[in-house]
Design a protein around this motif. Structure first.
Motif, short mmCIF file in Angstrom:
data_model
loop_
_atom_site.label_atom_id
_atom_site.label_comp_id
_atom_site.label_asym_id
_atom_site.label_seq_id
_atom_site.Cartn_x
_atom_site.Cartn_y
_atom_site.Cartn_z
N ALA A 70 -12.07 -0.42 -2.34
CA ALA A 70 -10.87 -0.18 -2.36
C ALA A 70 -10.09 0.31 -1.33
CB ALA A 70 -9.78 -1.29 -2.99
N VAL A 71 -8.79 0.26 -0.28
CA VAL A 71 -8.13 0.80 0.48
C VAL A 71 -6.71 0.63 1.25
CG1 VAL A 71 -10.07 1.97 1.62
CG2 VAL A 71 -9.27 -0.12 2.65
N ASN A 72 -6.08 1.21 0.91
CA ASN A 72 -4.52 0.70 0.26
C ASN A 72 -4.19 2.16 1.58
OD1 ASN A 72 -1.76 1.05 -0.47
ND2 ASN A 72 -2.05 -0.88 -0.74
N PRO A 73 -3.09 1.92 2.23
CA PRO A 73 -2.37 2.78 3.39
C PRO A 73 -1.45 3.21 3.14
CG PRO A 73 -2.06 0.65 4.48
CD PRO A 73 -2.60 0.65 2.88
N GLY A 74 -0.80 2.34 1.60
CA GLY A 74 0.91 3.04 1.17
C GLY A 74 2.03 1.62 1.67
N GLY A 75 3.90 2.35 1.36
CA GLY A 75 4.43 1.45 1.43
C GLY A 75 5.43 1.75 0.18
N PRO A 76 5.40 1.17 -0.99
CA PRO A 76 5.02 -0.13 -1.01
C PRO A 76 5.08 -1.17 0.25
CG PRO A 76 6.87 -0.30 -2.14
CD PRO A 76 7.01 1.08 -1.82
N GLY A 77 4.43 -2.26 0.52
CA GLY A 77 4.55 -3.26 1.32
C GLY A 77 3.64 -3.14 2.19
N GLY A 78 2.87 -2.27 2.80
CA GLY A 78 2.12 -1.79 3.27
C GLY A 78 0.90 -3.08 3.31
N SER A 79 0.23 -3.03 4.51
CA SER A 79 -1.03 -4.45 4.47
C SER A 79 -1.54 -2.87 4.46
CB SER A 79 -0.89 -5.17 6.21
OG SER A 79 -2.15 -5.36 6.05
N GLY A 80 -2.61 -2.73 4.10
CA GLY A 80 -4.06 -2.74 4.51
C GLY A 80 -5.19 -3.43 4.90
N TYR A 81 -4.90 -4.73 5.32
CA TYR A 81 -6.21 -5.92 5.69
C TYR A 81 -6.84 -5.55 6.81
CZ TYR A 81 -7.27 -10.74 6.61
OH TYR A 81 -7.79 -12.01 6.74
N LEU A 123 -9.73 4.09 -2.77
CA LEU A 123 -8.77 5.25 -1.40
C LEU A 123 -6.77 4.57 -1.51
CD1 LEU A 123 -8.19 8.00 -0.06
CD2 LEU A 123 -9.43 6.20 2.17
N GLY A 124 -6.60 5.35 -1.32
CA GLY A 124 -4.60 5.33 -1.25
C GLY A 124 -4.34 6.39 -0.81
N VAL A 125 -3.74 6.42 -0.09
CA VAL A 125 -2.59 7.36 1.01
C VAL A 125 -0.84 6.93 0.48
CG1 VAL A 125 -1.14 8.24 2.59
CG2 VAL A 125 -4.09 6.95 2.53
N SER A 126 -0.19 7.75 -0.20
CA SER A 126 1.43 7.47 0.09
C SER A 126 1.96 7.05 -0.97
CB SER A 126 1.94 7.46 0.93
OG SER A 126 3.58 7.33 1.28
N TRP A 127 2.22 5.35 -1.41
CA TRP A 127 2.23 4.46 -2.45
C TRP A 127 1.03 4.20 -2.90
CZ3 TRP A 127 0.97 -0.74 -2.70
CH2 TRP A 127 1.80 -0.99 -3.80
N GLY A 128 0.33 4.08 -2.40
CA GLY A 128 -0.81 3.51 -2.58
C GLY A 128 -1.78 4.66 -3.89
N THR A 129 -1.05 5.69 -3.64
CA THR A 129 -1.77 7.31 -4.86
C THR A 129 -0.96 6.56 -5.77
OG1 THR A 129 0.05 8.35 -4.46
CG2 THR A 129 -1.45 8.52 -3.12
N TRP A 130 0.20 5.85 -6.51
CA TRP A 130 1.29 5.38 -7.61
C TRP A 130 0.49 4.02 -7.76
CZ3 TRP A 130 3.38 6.18 -11.55
CH2 TRP A 130 3.85 5.17 -12.10
#
Length: 532
Positions: free
Chosen positions: A105-116, A223-230
């Motif tokens: 699973a991958v997330n670009p950050g945010g909170p509120g960022g779309s990883g779609y 794999l998370g970046v920025s808020w995705g690390t939290w």
């Protein structure tokens, strides 16, 4: 750096990742993916969301492979039989199915960022090394609850009358801003409290574990970046048996308060400005700002004071230019330093009546047009506000918020004027829901960028002390750059393939001179809670 063949460790990796039948970790019905037709994107939409024209065929090929669906999850995980909402996911199946290692699973950050569409972006818009993530992993993109194709709500942004005043903000003007933000926070929080109170990182992590179960995975790598690390840290803390390999780039602090968060960012921006002034001094023949770092710093401080005392009224710009733009320039990451030098030189030498062309180009930027029909939502501001404010215990009154802001200005003379006064979460009407991380023993890499100001380098060590894992240091100041730099991306792929990684990479290099390519605009430091 690649350390060897991934094929040689495939059997061990499959065992360690626990690929096999999955079970749901919560109560309620066994989750399922409702697969459906993916959204259709026109070329106009793809260009609008940042796909270069020459990459359209590659992106189209990935979109043709992409699968789309939703997973139904409880709005309140404590009441699994109550109201349900949808979490939208995408899947790009591993290219090498014979040696598949599971789902990532991958997330670009945010909170509120779309990883779609993040899986598509990794496969086509990063570099060849990063694209190899999709060789042996199914890449799982998703919109967290409150975002994009998932169930969400939208609060209208606060409306400010007229242009902000020129020069440093007065206490009276700050109080007016504070009252406006408090009114917005209360209005937004009261608009749909049942839904908004459930926009927390813990709930997103619980949603993610139901996605894992719906995909029939015993473990889910992340794999998370920025808020995705939290989010990744919370997921690993909440579901230690379900978390596979976890890689967190530009690490968030392990405990969150907006006031402390902004203090750290302000300090880091001021610290990084010492590298900027040293770089500008190397090219004094071009910029004329000073032949030593001390002289450049003195020049910038003098410009901040001068532009605040004597704002420039250019006839071809709608608003006077004060010391804020000088500080914003000094707070830029290294990719922008050649442009920063041009802007500072032009403003220092300007005599009007029109703005220097390089500065006017920066201020005006490219034409702003509304997103075309069918464009995905890149970030949901309501989710951003709700997730931060539901978890932030500070909720400062005006006097404390004003004192904190004044202290930040005094402590950071070069870059402090780039900061704007904000009420943060004052007036947010929903209860505080702090989350306390727990230490774990599962596979985890925490990435700190030594010189960046968005995710402060010290937060990496603080997070390691709280949750464990190993650190990986990037010697740059560029937020979340691992996916952008081939050397670093190769280490990332090696980690997800074998579980091994060394101690770091160089990251984005410093510009080698005034003519080095870089961004075309400047972004104010610390003005936006969205860090992805």
């Amino acid at each position: 750096m690649r350390k060897g063949s991934a094929v040689a460790v495939a059997a061990v990796a499959l065992t360690s990742l626990g690929v096999g039948p999955a079970e749901a970790t919560g109560r309620g019905p066994t989750p399922q993916v409702a697969w459906k037709t993916c959204p259709a994107y026109s070329d106009e939409v793809l260009l609008a969301i940042g796909v270069p024209d020459d990459r359209l065929p590659a992106v189209r090929a990935q979109l043709d492979r992409m699968e789309c669906g939703t997973v139904s999850v409880p709005l309140d995980h404590r009441e699994p039989g109550g109201r349900r909402i949808d979490v939208a996911i995408t899947r790009l199946k591993a290219l090498d199915q014979a040696h598949r290692l599971g789902s990532l699973a991958v997330n670009p950050g945010g909170p509120g960022g779309s990883g779609y569409l993040m899986g598509v972006q990794i496969g086509t818009l990063t570099n060849d090394e990063a694209a190899r993530l999709g060789d042996r992993y199914d890449l799982i993109g998703f919109d967290p609850r409150g975002v994009g194709y998932s169930t969400h709500v939208d609060c209208a942004p606060p409306h400010r009358e007229g242009e902000p005043p020129t020069g440093p903000i007065t206490k009276e003007a700050a109080k007016a801003d504070y009252d406006l933000e408090v009114a917005f926070n209360k209005s937004c929080g009261d608009s749909d409290p049942e839904f908004l109170r459930q926009l927390t990182t813990e709930n997103v992590a619980r949603d993610l574990d139901l996605v894992r179960a719906a995909l029939h995975e015993r473990k889910l790598s992340f794999l998370g970046v920025s808020w995705g690390t939290w989010l990744g840290a919370v997921y690993r803390s909440e579901f230690p048996a379900s978390a596979g390999r976890v890689f967190l780039d530009s690490v968030a602090p392990p405990h969150f308060r907006i006031d402390e968060f902004e203090d750290g960012r302000a300090m880091a921006a001021e610290r990084d400005s010492t590298r900027l002034v040293a770089w500008l001094a190397r090219f004094d023949d071009t910029y004329g700002l000073g032949a030593t770092p001390e002289r450049v710093r003195a020049t910038i401080l003098a410009m901040v004071r001068d532009f605040d005392a004597n704002p420039r009224h250019y006839t071809d710009l709608p608003r006077a230019v004060d010391g804020e733009i000088i500080a914003v320039s000094a707070a830029q990451p290294s990719r922008a330093w050649p442009l920063v030098g041009q802007v500072l030189k032009a403003l220092r030498e300007s005599t009007g009546p029109t703005a220097p062309p390089v500065f006017k180009d920066v201020v005006e930027g490219p034409p702003q047009t509304p997103p075309p029909p069918g464009a995905p939502e890149p970030v949901n501001r309501t989710m951003n506000q709700a997730a931060f404010c539901n978890e932030d215990p500070s909720r400062l009154d005006f006097e404390h918020a004003w004192a904190d802001f004044r202290q930040r200005l005094a402590a950071n003379p070069v870059t402090g004027r780039s900061l704007r006064f904000s009420a943060g979460c004052a007036g947010w009407p929903l209860p505080v829901q702090e989350y306390r991380l727990r230490r774990g023993t599962g596979s985890l890499v925490l990435v700190g960028h030594r010189h960046e100001s968005v995710s402060v380098f010290e937060w990496t060590a603080e997070m390691k002390a709280a949750v464990g894992g190993r650190t990986y240091t990037v010697e740059d100041d560029v937020h979340g750059s691992v996916l952008r730099v081939p050397e670093c991306s190769a280490d990332l792929v090696e980690y997800f393939t074998t579980g091994r990684i060394d101690g770091g990479c160089q990251g984005v290099p410093l510009p080698d001179g005034p003519d080095a390519p870089g961004p075309t605009g400047l972004t104010a430091a610390g003005l936006d809670l969205t860090t992805g």
